[in-house]
Design a protein around this motif. Structure first.
Motif, PDB file in Angstrom:
ATOM      1  N   VAL A 201     -16.823  14.639 -10.306  1.00  0.00           N
ATOM      2  CA  VAL A 201     -15.998  14.865  -9.122  1.00  0.00           C
ATOM      3  C   VAL A 201     -15.312  16.227  -9.176  1.00  0.00           C
ATOM      4  O   VAL A 201     -15.382  17.013  -8.237  1.00  0.00           O
ATOM      5  CB  VAL A 201     -14.945  13.744  -8.964  1.00  0.00           C
ATOM      6  CG1 VAL A 201     -14.060  14.006  -7.744  1.00  0.00           C
ATOM      7  CG2 VAL A 201     -15.626  12.385  -8.846  1.00  0.00           C
ATOM      8  N   GLY A 202     -14.649  16.501 -10.287  1.00  0.00           N
ATOM      9  CA  GLY A 202     -13.947  17.765 -10.457  1.00  0.00           C
ATOM     10  C   GLY A 202     -12.514  17.704  -9.962  1.00  0.00           C
ATOM     11  O   GLY A 202     -12.156  16.886  -9.121  1.00  0.00           O
ATOM     12  N   MET A 203     -11.683  18.579 -10.513  1.00  0.00           N
ATOM     13  CA  MET A 203     -10.267  18.616 -10.168  1.00  0.00           C
ATOM     14  C   MET A 203     -10.046  19.409  -8.872  1.00  0.00           C
ATOM     15  O   MET A 203     -10.939  20.063  -8.364  1.00  0.00           O
ATOM     16  CB  MET A 203      -9.469  19.251 -11.310  1.00  0.00           C
ATOM     17  CG  MET A 203      -9.525  18.473 -12.625  1.00  0.00           C
ATOM     18  SD  MET A 203      -8.733  16.862 -12.523  1.00  0.00           S
ATOM     19  CE  MET A 203      -7.001  17.329 -12.395  1.00  0.00           C
ATOM     20  N   GLY A 204      -8.819  19.321  -8.366  1.00  0.00           N
ATOM     21  CA  GLY A 204      -8.433  20.160  -7.245  1.00  0.00           C
ATOM     22  C   GLY A 204      -8.429  19.479  -5.885  1.00  0.00           C
ATOM     23  O   GLY A 204      -8.260  20.149  -4.867  1.00  0.00           O
ATOM     24  N   ASP A 205      -8.626  18.145  -5.825  1.00  0.00           N
ATOM     25  CA  ASP A 205      -8.626  17.426  -4.544  1.00  0.00           C
ATOM     26  C   ASP A 205      -9.632  18.006  -3.564  1.00  0.00           C
ATOM     27  O   ASP A 205      -9.386  18.077  -2.350  1.00  0.00           O
ATOM     28  CB  ASP A 205      -7.228  17.434  -3.915  1.00  0.00           C
ATOM     29  CG  ASP A 205      -6.245  16.535  -4.648  1.00  0.00           C
ATOM     30  OD1 ASP A 205      -6.644  15.942  -5.660  1.00  0.00           O
ATOM     31  OD2 ASP A 205      -5.088  16.442  -4.206  1.00  0.00           O
ATOM     32  N   ILE A 206     -10.774  18.440  -4.084  1.00  0.00           N
ATOM     33  CA  ILE A 206     -11.807  19.046  -3.237  1.00  0.00           C
ATOM     34  C   ILE A 206     -12.914  18.043  -2.943  1.00  0.00           C
ATOM     35  O   ILE A 206     -13.182  17.716  -1.784  1.00  0.00           O
ATOM     36  CB  ILE A 206     -12.390  20.304  -3.910  1.00  0.00           C
ATOM     37  CG1 ILE A 206     -11.292  21.356  -4.106  1.00  0.00           C
ATOM     38  CG2 ILE A 206     -13.531  20.871  -3.070  1.00  0.00           C
ATOM     39  CD1 ILE A 206     -11.728  22.561  -4.892  1.00  0.00           C
ATOM     40  N   ASN A 207     -13.569  17.545  -3.981  1.00  0.00           N
ATOM     41  CA  ASN A 207     -14.667  16.588  -3.813  1.00  0.00           C
ATOM     42  C   ASN A 207     -14.210  15.143  -3.947  1.00  0.00           C
ATOM     43  O   ASN A 207     -14.959  14.217  -3.658  1.00  0.00           O
ATOM     44  CB  ASN A 207     -15.762  16.862  -4.845  1.00  0.00           C
ATOM     45  CG  ASN A 207     -16.183  18.314  -4.866  1.00  0.00           C
ATOM     46  OD1 ASN A 207     -16.546  18.863  -3.833  1.00  0.00           O
ATOM     47  ND2 ASN A 207     -16.119  18.940  -6.022  1.00  0.00           N
ATOM     48  N   GLY A 208     -13.009  14.939  -4.409  1.00  0.00           N
ATOM     49  CA  GLY A 208     -12.433  13.617  -4.619  1.00  0.00           C
ATOM     50  C   GLY A 208     -11.018  13.785  -5.131  1.00  0.00           C
ATOM     51  O   GLY A 208     -10.558  14.914  -5.352  1.00  0.00           O
ATOM     52  N   LEU A 209     -10.327  12.682  -5.323  1.00  0.00           N
ATOM     53  CA  LEU A 209      -8.942  12.721  -5.773  1.00  0.00           C
ATOM     54  C   LEU A 209      -8.842  12.162  -7.185  1.00  0.00           C
ATOM     55  O   LEU A 209      -9.050  10.965  -7.399  1.00  0.00           O
ATOM     56  CB  LEU A 209      -8.050  11.905  -4.815  1.00  0.00           C
ATOM     57  CG  LEU A 209      -8.147  12.266  -3.329  1.00  0.00           C
ATOM     58  CD1 LEU A 209      -7.227  11.367  -2.509  1.00  0.00           C
ATOM     59  CD2 LEU A 209      -7.814  13.731  -3.090  1.00  0.00           C
ATOM     60  N   LEU A 210      -8.552  13.021  -8.157  1.00  0.00           N
ATOM     61  CA  LEU A 210      -8.380  12.593  -9.539  1.00  0.00           C
ATOM     62  C   LEU A 210      -6.894  12.503  -9.844  1.00  0.00           C
ATOM     63  O   LEU A 210      -6.139  13.441  -9.575  1.00  0.00           O
ATOM     64  CB  LEU A 210      -9.067  13.559 -10.504  1.00  0.00           C
ATOM     65  CG  LEU A 210     -10.583  13.714 -10.354  1.00  0.00           C
ATOM     66  CD1 LEU A 210     -11.157  14.461 -11.550  1.00  0.00           C
ATOM     67  CD2 LEU A 210     -11.279  12.368 -10.191  1.00  0.00           C
ATOM     68  N   ARG A 211      -6.487  11.373 -10.416  1.00  0.00           N
ATOM     69  CA  ARG A 211      -5.080  11.112 -10.667  1.00  0.00           C
ATOM     70  C   ARG A 211      -4.897  10.495 -12.048  1.00  0.00           C
ATOM     71  O   ARG A 211      -5.857  10.073 -12.688  1.00  0.00           O
ATOM     72  CB  ARG A 211      -4.531  10.134  -9.604  1.00  0.00           C
ATOM     73  CG  ARG A 211      -4.590  10.655  -8.172  1.00  0.00           C
ATOM     74  CD  ARG A 211      -3.626  11.819  -7.981  1.00  0.00           C
ATOM     75  NE  ARG A 211      -3.537  12.258  -6.588  1.00  0.00           N
ATOM     76  CZ  ARG A 211      -4.259  13.234  -6.074  1.00  0.00           C
ATOM     77  NH1 ARG A 211      -5.162  13.868  -6.822  1.00  0.00           N
ATOM     78  NH2 ARG A 211      -4.102  13.598  -4.811  1.00  0.00           N
ATOM     79  N   THR A 212      -3.647  10.430 -12.503  1.00  0.00           N
ATOM     80  CA  THR A 212      -3.347   9.669 -13.706  1.00  0.00           C
ATOM     81  C   THR A 212      -3.566   8.197 -13.391  1.00  0.00           C
ATOM     82  O   THR A 212      -3.634   7.796 -12.230  1.00  0.00           O
ATOM     83  CB  THR A 212      -1.889   9.882 -14.146  1.00  0.00           C
ATOM     84  OG1 THR A 212      -1.011   9.372 -13.125  1.00  0.00           O
ATOM     85  CG2 THR A 212      -1.595  11.358 -14.383  1.00  0.00           C
ATOM     86  N   GLY A 213      -3.684   7.404 -14.415  1.00  0.00           N
ATOM     87  CA  GLY A 213      -3.967   5.990 -14.212  1.00  0.00           C
ATOM     88  C   GLY A 213      -2.736   5.161 -13.915  1.00  0.00           C
ATOM     89  O   GLY A 213      -2.640   4.003 -14.358  1.00  0.00           O
ATOM     90  N   GLU A 214      -1.815   5.705 -13.136  1.00  0.00           N
ATOM     91  CA  GLU A 214      -0.594   4.989 -12.778  1.00  0.00           C
ATOM     92  C   GLU A 214      -0.703   4.480 -11.338  1.00  0.00           C
ATOM     93  O   GLU A 214      -1.261   5.149 -10.465  1.00  0.00           O
ATOM     94  CB  GLU A 214       0.625   5.911 -12.899  1.00  0.00           C
ATOM     95  CG  GLU A 214       0.798   6.529 -14.288  1.00  0.00           C
ATOM     96  CD  GLU A 214       1.090   5.485 -15.350  1.00  0.00           C
ATOM     97  OE1 GLU A 214       1.741   4.466 -15.001  1.00  0.00           O
ATOM     98  OE2 GLU A 214       0.670   5.676 -16.510  1.00  0.00           O
ATOM     99  N   VAL A 215      -0.158   3.298 -11.109  1.00  0.00           N
ATOM    100  CA  VAL A 215      -0.227   2.686  -9.780  1.00  0.00           C
ATOM    101  C   VAL A 215       0.358   3.590  -8.696  1.00  0.00           C
ATOM    102  O   VAL A 215      -0.270   3.775  -7.640  1.00  0.00           O
ATOM    103  CB  VAL A 215       0.467   1.310  -9.778  1.00  0.00           C
ATOM    104  CG1 VAL A 215       0.551   0.750  -8.361  1.00  0.00           C
ATOM    105  CG2 VAL A 215      -0.282   0.350 -10.692  1.00  0.00           C
TER     106      VAL A 215
END
Length: 295
Positions: A201-215
């Motif tokens: 996916v990659g970072m940067g909210d470009i191709n998807g949203l990557l986040r920490t595993g917190e609710v």
């Protein structure tokens, strides 16, 4: 030796085909649950595709979805039937871990979100790929959380076709094929920012949203895709693209503008990096260099 020296090339395998072939019983999954507002007015559908195992961290998806529903249900136009979370994946009743974890997930929905979420369970046939007749139960389309066990390939493709968010919750996965499959179908991805999604996916909210595993972080990501007011607050209309994958992304008509952007870019990344055409081109270039005696 060349690989050790960093001179090798990597051709990324074609991991997903977004061609969809449905059966009548699988079409019921769409007509009865995913598109209660009609095929041009689908509900918000979050999907989790993982085996029923503790290490897959499925409770994160349930808690984030439940927290989002609690936020938006105060809106005067809120309709619970406009939202769904489908927990789909491998389930074998002979495996104690599958049975135990499924029971744990049911208890989580009922104990922590009983005031906001209702749930039901469907188990597909292991042979033949059809959904059982019990799916015709009129109560199934009145729940917010649906547990779909032993999901068939075609049923999975239907889910990815209509998903308005795919929540990929495992942490530390080596690669993880689900985010790539989701992007190939134009579904926006929310995943934990470690392991495989950093590459796929990659970072940067470009191709998807990557986040920490917190609710709270996953809930915020859902809000970024679906909006603070939920279904009633989103009126933007996406631009239709000619490419099949980006057209699928554009069909998420109720996503926020950011959600539509992420879905479209994710679909493009899947096509450009993980498709059979991309794999063939990369392999062909590598063989040409090899035949030419180039490093």
């Amino acid at each position: 030796p060349q690989l050790l020296a960093g001179k090798g090339e990597i051709a990324k395998d074609a991991v997903c085909d977004n061609h969809l072939t449905t059966t009548l019983t699988e079409q019921q999954l769409v007509n009865k649950y995913l598109t209660q507002g009609g095929p041009t007015n689908p509900k918000f559908c979050a999907v989790s595709l993982n085996r029923y195992e503790q290490k897959k961290n499925i409770p994160l998806a349930i808690k984030a979805f439940g927290a989002y529903i609690r936020d938006v249900r105060s809106n005067p136009t809120f309709n619970a039937n406009d939202y769904s979370l489908i927990i789909a994946g491998g389930y074998d009743p002979r495996l104690p871990e599958n049975v135990i974890h499924y029971t744990e997930l049911l208890k989580l929905v009922k104990s922590d979100f009983g005031d906001a979420l209702r749930c039901a369970t469907v188990m597909t046939k292991s042979a033949g790929g059809d959904l059982p007749s019990e799916y015709d139960d009129d109560d199934v389309d009145k729940v917010e959380v649906l547990f779909l066990r032993s999901c068939t390939t075609n049923a999975k493709k239907l889910l990815l076709t209509y998903a308005s968010a795919v929540m990929y919750t495992p942490s530390g996965e080596h690669f993880g094929i689900v985010p790539v499959e989701a992007m190939a179908f134009g579904a926006p991805v929310i995943a934990i920012a470690n392991g495989g999604p950093l590459e796929s996916v990659g970072m940067g909210d470009i191709n998807g949203l990557l986040r920490t595993g917190e609710v709270p972080e996953f809930k915020k990501a859902l809000t970024l895709l679906w909006g603070k007011e939920g279904l009633s607050g989103n009126t933007t209309t996406p631009t239709t693209k000619k490419d099949s994958t980006t057209a699928a992304a554009a069909s998420r008509i109720h996503l926020t503008s950011k959600g539509q952007e992420v879905a479209t870019r994710g679909a493009s990344r899947a096509s450009e990096t993980f498709s059979l055409n991309a794999f063939s081109t990369k392999m062909g270039d590598a063989l040409d260099h090899l035949c030419d005696g180039k490093e």
